[in-house]
Design a protein around this motif. Sequence first.
Motif, PDB file in Angstrom:
ATOM      1  N   ALA A 181      53.497  20.894   6.505  1.00  0.00           N
ATOM      2  CA  ALA A 181      53.091  19.760   5.662  1.00  0.00           C
ATOM      3  C   ALA A 181      51.666  19.956   5.150  1.00  0.00           C
ATOM      4  CB  ALA A 181      53.216  18.457   6.438  1.00  0.00           C
ATOM      5  N   GLU A 182      50.782  20.421   6.041  1.00  0.00           N
ATOM      6  CA  GLU A 182      49.395  20.659   5.630  1.00  0.00           C
ATOM      7  C   GLU A 182      49.301  21.793   4.618  1.00  0.00           C
ATOM      8  OE1 GLU A 182      47.196  19.333   9.832  1.00  0.00           O
ATOM      9  OE2 GLU A 182      47.928  21.396   9.547  1.00  0.00           O
ATOM     10  N   TYR A 183      50.054  22.849   4.856  1.00  0.00           N
ATOM     11  CA  TYR A 183      50.058  24.009   3.956  1.00  0.00           C
ATOM     12  C   TYR A 183      50.553  23.604   2.567  1.00  0.00           C
ATOM     13  CZ  TYR A 183      51.078  28.827   2.413  1.00  0.00           C
ATOM     14  OH  TYR A 183      51.118  30.019   1.729  1.00  0.00           O
ATOM     15  N   HIS A 208      48.439  35.613   3.085  1.00  0.00           N
ATOM     16  CA  HIS A 208      47.287  34.885   3.627  1.00  0.00           C
ATOM     17  C   HIS A 208      46.070  35.034   2.726  1.00  0.00           C
ATOM     18  CE1 HIS A 208      49.340  33.505   7.025  1.00  0.00           C
ATOM     19  NE2 HIS A 208      48.397  33.650   7.956  1.00  0.00           N
ATOM     20  N   GLN A 209      45.816  36.263   2.236  1.00  0.00           N
ATOM     21  CA  GLN A 209      44.646  36.478   1.391  1.00  0.00           C
ATOM     22  C   GLN A 209      44.782  35.739   0.065  1.00  0.00           C
ATOM     23  OE1 GLN A 209      41.646  38.227   2.145  1.00  0.00           O
ATOM     24  NE2 GLN A 209      41.095  37.035   0.333  1.00  0.00           N
ATOM     25  N   GLU A 210      45.977  35.728  -0.511  1.00  0.00           N
ATOM     26  CA  GLU A 210      46.185  35.013  -1.774  1.00  0.00           C
ATOM     27  C   GLU A 210      45.974  33.518  -1.600  1.00  0.00           C
ATOM     28  OE1 GLU A 210      49.462  37.904  -4.039  1.00  0.00           O
ATOM     29  OE2 GLU A 210      50.125  36.343  -2.630  1.00  0.00           O
ATOM     30  N   PHE A 211      46.479  32.965  -0.505  1.00  0.00           N
ATOM     31  CA  PHE A 211      46.289  31.546  -0.251  1.00  0.00           C
ATOM     32  C   PHE A 211      44.796  31.231  -0.068  1.00  0.00           C
ATOM     33  CE2 PHE A 211      45.970  27.855   2.558  1.00  0.00           C
ATOM     34  CZ  PHE A 211      46.821  26.951   1.934  1.00  0.00           C
ATOM     35  N   ARG A 226      39.840  25.575   7.891  1.00  0.00           N
ATOM     36  CA  ARG A 226      40.645  26.006   9.033  1.00  0.00           C
ATOM     37  C   ARG A 226      41.344  27.333   8.771  1.00  0.00           C
ATOM     38  NH1 ARG A 226      44.076  20.951  10.774  1.00  0.00           N
ATOM     39  NH2 ARG A 226      45.614  22.608  11.145  1.00  0.00           N
ATOM     40  N   GLU A 227      41.665  28.021   9.854  1.00  0.00           N
ATOM     41  CA  GLU A 227      42.459  29.243   9.734  1.00  0.00           C
ATOM     42  C   GLU A 227      43.825  28.887   9.147  1.00  0.00           C
ATOM     43  OE1 GLU A 227      41.950  32.448  10.265  1.00  0.00           O
ATOM     44  OE2 GLU A 227      39.848  32.160  10.812  1.00  0.00           O
ATOM     45  N   ILE A 228      44.289  29.682   8.205  1.00  0.00           N
ATOM     46  CA  ILE A 228      45.549  29.381   7.540  1.00  0.00           C
ATOM     47  C   ILE A 228      46.693  29.310   8.542  1.00  0.00           C
ATOM     48  CG2 ILE A 228      47.218  30.260   5.844  1.00  0.00           C
ATOM     49  CD1 ILE A 228      44.808  31.513   4.379  1.00  0.00           C
ATOM     50  N   SER A 229      46.667  30.169   9.535  1.00  0.00           N
ATOM     51  CA  SER A 229      47.754  30.206  10.517  1.00  0.00           C
ATOM     52  C   SER A 229      47.828  28.931  11.356  1.00  0.00           C
ATOM     53  CB  SER A 229      47.599  31.415  11.437  1.00  0.00           C
ATOM     54  OG  SER A 229      46.348  31.362  12.112  1.00  0.00           O
ATOM     55  N   SER A 230      46.754  28.146  11.352  1.00  0.00           N
ATOM     56  CA  SER A 230      46.752  26.913  12.150  1.00  0.00           C
ATOM     57  C   SER A 230      47.328  25.721  11.385  1.00  0.00           C
ATOM     58  CB  SER A 230      45.325  26.570  12.588  1.00  0.00           C
ATOM     59  OG  SER A 230      44.555  26.080  11.505  1.00  0.00           O
ATOM     60  N   ILE A 251      36.092  36.042   1.624  1.00  0.00           N
ATOM     61  CA  ILE A 251      36.099  36.013   3.078  1.00  0.00           C
ATOM     62  C   ILE A 251      35.556  34.662   3.545  1.00  0.00           C
ATOM     63  CG2 ILE A 251      35.908  38.516   3.294  1.00  0.00           C
ATOM     64  CD1 ILE A 251      32.915  38.162   3.822  1.00  0.00           C
ATOM     65  N   TYR A 252      35.670  34.423   4.853  1.00  0.00           N
ATOM     66  CA  TYR A 252      35.299  33.113   5.383  1.00  0.00           C
ATOM     67  C   TYR A 252      33.832  32.788   5.108  1.00  0.00           C
ATOM     68  CZ  TYR A 252      35.327  29.109   8.540  1.00  0.00           C
ATOM     69  OH  TYR A 252      35.240  27.846   9.071  1.00  0.00           O
ATOM     70  N   GLU A 253      32.979  33.788   5.168  1.00  0.00           N
ATOM     71  CA  GLU A 253      31.562  33.570   4.899  1.00  0.00           C
ATOM     72  C   GLU A 253      31.339  33.089   3.462  1.00  0.00           C
ATOM     73  OE1 GLU A 253      32.776  36.031   6.656  1.00  0.00           O
ATOM     74  OE2 GLU A 253      31.908  35.415   8.592  1.00  0.00           O
ATOM     75  N   ASP A 254      32.193  33.520   2.550  1.00  0.00           N
ATOM     76  CA  ASP A 254      32.097  33.030   1.166  1.00  0.00           C
ATOM     77  C   ASP A 254      32.332  31.517   1.107  1.00  0.00           C
ATOM     78  OD1 ASP A 254      31.592  35.519  -0.021  1.00  0.00           O
ATOM     79  OD2 ASP A 254      33.722  35.999  -0.134  1.00  0.00           O
ATOM     80  N   LYS A 255      33.322  31.067   1.869  1.00  0.00           N
ATOM     81  CA  LYS A 255      33.583  29.621   1.900  1.00  0.00           C
ATOM     82  C   LYS A 255      32.377  28.856   2.440  1.00  0.00           C
ATOM     83  CE  LYS A 255      38.593  28.935   2.249  1.00  0.00           C
ATOM     84  NZ  LYS A 255      39.685  28.414   3.101  1.00  0.00           N
ATOM     85  N   LEU A 256      31.825  29.340   3.547  1.00  0.00           N
ATOM     86  CA  LEU A 256      30.687  28.650   4.149  1.00  0.00           C
ATOM     87  C   LEU A 256      29.501  28.631   3.198  1.00  0.00           C
ATOM     88  CD1 LEU A 256      30.805  30.025   7.818  1.00  0.00           C
ATOM     89  CD2 LEU A 256      31.616  27.803   6.983  1.00  0.00           C
ATOM     90  N   SER A 257      29.262  29.756   2.535  1.00  0.00           N
ATOM     91  CA  SER A 257      28.141  29.844   1.598  1.00  0.00           C
ATOM     92  C   SER A 257      28.336  28.895   0.417  1.00  0.00           C
ATOM     93  CB  SER A 257      28.003  31.284   1.091  1.00  0.00           C
ATOM     94  OG  SER A 257      26.978  31.393   0.129  1.00  0.00           O
TER      95      SER A 257
END
Length: 678
Positions: A88-90, A123-126, A80-84, A160-166
Motif C-alpha cells: 500500500a505504501e509503495y 529498486h534504483q528506478e524507484f 525509508r528503505e524501499i524494501s521496508s 544515492i541516499y546521501e543525495d536525498k539527505l543533501s
Amino acid sequence: MNLSFIWHMHQPDYRDESGIVQMPWVFLHAIKDYYDMPWMLERHSGLKSTFNITPPLIRQLKLYYDNPQNSDKFFNLWLREISSLNMAEYSWMIKICKSSTYDTVVSKMPSYDVLYKKESYTHQEFFDLEVLFVLSWCGVYLRTNSEIVKEMLQKGKDFIYEDKLSLLHELTHFVRGIFDYYVELRDRDIISISTTPLNHPILPLLLDMNSAKVANPSTNIPKHPISLKDDALLQIERAKELFEDTFGFQPDGFWPAEGAVDENSVALLSECGIKWIATDQEILFRSINSRDKANLYKPYDYNNMCIAFRDHELSDLIGFTYRFWEPKLAAKNFTSLLSSINDSHSDATVFIILDGENAWEFYDNNAFDFFDALYTNLGSTPWLKTLHMQDVYGLDKKRLNRLAAGSWIHGEFNTWVGHKEKTRGWELIFVTKRDYEHHKESLDEATKAKITEHFLASECSDWFWWYGDDHFTEFGLEFDTLFRSHLIAIYNLMKIAPPLDLFEPIIQNRSSVDFWLKPKSYISPDIDGRHGSFFEWIGSGVVYENRTSSTMDIPKGPVNKIFYGQDDECIYFAFDTDIEMMKRCKILRLIIDPIGFNEEIDIDFTTQKQYCRKNGGIVFEVAFEDWLEIKIDASSIESQKLDFRFELSSGDAVIQTLPSFGELEIDMENDFSDRWFV
C-alpha cells in the motif's frame, strides 16, 4: 490607472488527528511558488502587489523547518528503505510521484519522463523516481540559485541516499526563510500581506446556512441546520493571532475564503478590526443590480469596510488562458486590455485577484517567462501604477448601500453546499456538534479545546470543494478520509463510539472516467448542426466539461460536453452548448499540434447554418443549429498523432478554452481493436 494584484496562497490542512501531514503539497508549493511569486515581482523595480497567506499554509509550512520526515507521511516514506515499504505504501508513493503535470514538467525532464511512463521499477528506478519527483517541483529560483538542485538535475539518475539527505536539507533550509522574505518585502513597501479565517471556511454558511438559498433559491441545504457563529468568530480571531505571531503585526485585510461574503459575515469581520476585504465582480453586480463594468473599476465602502471587486475575466486570463499563449504575446494582450479600460476610465482601479500557486505548473517554466514579460510591460507603461491593498485603502471609495450574498464562483455557494455529497458533509458536522453540546459539560477544558480544533478543521471549504461532481482529483478519497477523521476524533475525545456513518466514505469511488470517456469505435456522423440522431455518435469519446477541473475552478463557458471521434479519413467534433451563450461567440480558434495549425473559424451563423472551407491547407466543414459540429479532412495531414485545442471568443475575450484539462489527443492509426463493445 491603478492596477492591484492580490495573489491568494492557500493549502488545506492535510494533518490527520495525530498531526501528521498526509499529502506533501504545502512543501512542494513552497519550493516552487511561495518564494518564487514575490521574487518574480521584486525583480521589477517599482511594482507592488498583495499576497494573501492562509493560516493552514502558515501552520503546515512551519512543520518543515526541521526534520520534515517526522511531520509528513510522504517524506517519512521517501527516506525509508524501499524494501521496508508494504504494498500500500509503495503504490501510494508511485501515485504521488507520478502526479506532476506531464506536458510542462515531466516531459521537460528526460530521466523523469522515462520513469513516469513505466509500470514497474527496479529498486534504483524507484529511488530515482522519488528524487526526480521532488526535483520537478523546484521552482525557477532554486533551479537558478541552488548548486545542489542544479547538480542533481544535471545528474538525472543513479541517485544515492546521501543525495536525498543533501536535497532535503537544502530545501528545508530554503523554506525556513520564506515568511521572513515576505516581511522584508513588506518593510520595503513592495507588498502588503493579508490572510483568511483560520481554516478557510465559508463564513456566510457558518453563520447561517440559509445564505446559500439567498444567493441561489434552488440550492438544496441540509435539513435542520444550526448556526456556527461561535466557530466563525474563532476562525477570524485565531487567524489574526497566528498571523501576528508569524509576521509580527496584526492583519487589517482579509480575503474571505473563496471570496464568500454576505452582510452578516462582513459585519463580523468589521467587529474584529478588519478594514478591507476582496471578492468577485459578480457580488458587486448583484449588489447594485447592474452589470455595467464601468462600476467595477473603483474600491467601495460598505459600512466602513473597504471592498475590492475582482475583474473576473482579466483574472481568469492569467489563471486559465495565457498558459497556452506565447509569453510575450500574452503579456502584450493583457496590457492592451488594460489600455482599453484606461481609454474609457483613466482614473480606474482594476483588481486582479486569483490563486497564486496552482496555475503555474500548467505554464512552461512555471510561468516565469510570462511574469517576466508581463511585469516588464507594466513597469514601462507610463499611464499605469501598481498598488497593494494598503495603498488602495487610502483611495477615495464609492459608497455601497447593499451587499449581495455569494462567492467568486458564479456569485453563489453551490460549490460548497447543494450536491448530496456536500450536504452530507454538513449534516455530519451538525450531528456531531449537537452530540458535543449534549456532552460538553462533562469534559475538561483541555479536551474541549482539542474538540474545538477539530470542529474548526472540519469546516474547511476544501473538503466540500472535492465533494460532488463539479471538481475532480485522484486524491478525493484522501480528502474525504481527512474530513471524516476530524469528526471521528471528536467522538473519541468524548469517549463515545463514533457513529458508523463516519466510517462510510462520502465520496463513492470516482476517477477521470467520470468526466472523460475515450472513443470506442469509428464514427462517421453527418455534419448538419442538428443534435438529431444519438446513434450517429455512438462509440464517440465524450468530455464532460461541466464536470472537469481540479484545484482551480475553471470558469464555465457555453460548451457543456465535447463529443469526438474519427474514421479512416476524417476527424469529428460536436459541442453540446448553452445555445444563448453560444450565439454570443463569433470565433472558434482551432489549434492542432504538432503540425502547427492555428486558425480562426467563423461561427457567426446569423446568415448561414453550414459551410465548408479550406484554411492552412486543411479542409473542414462546420455546422450549427442546435449544437456545433466540425468535420476535419485528415487526409492531407501527415502526422498520425494529433493534439487538438479550441478557444471560443466573444469580442476580444477568450471565454472558454477546450478541453479545459489541456489537449485532446487523437491517434489516426487507432483501430479500436482493444475497445470493441456490444
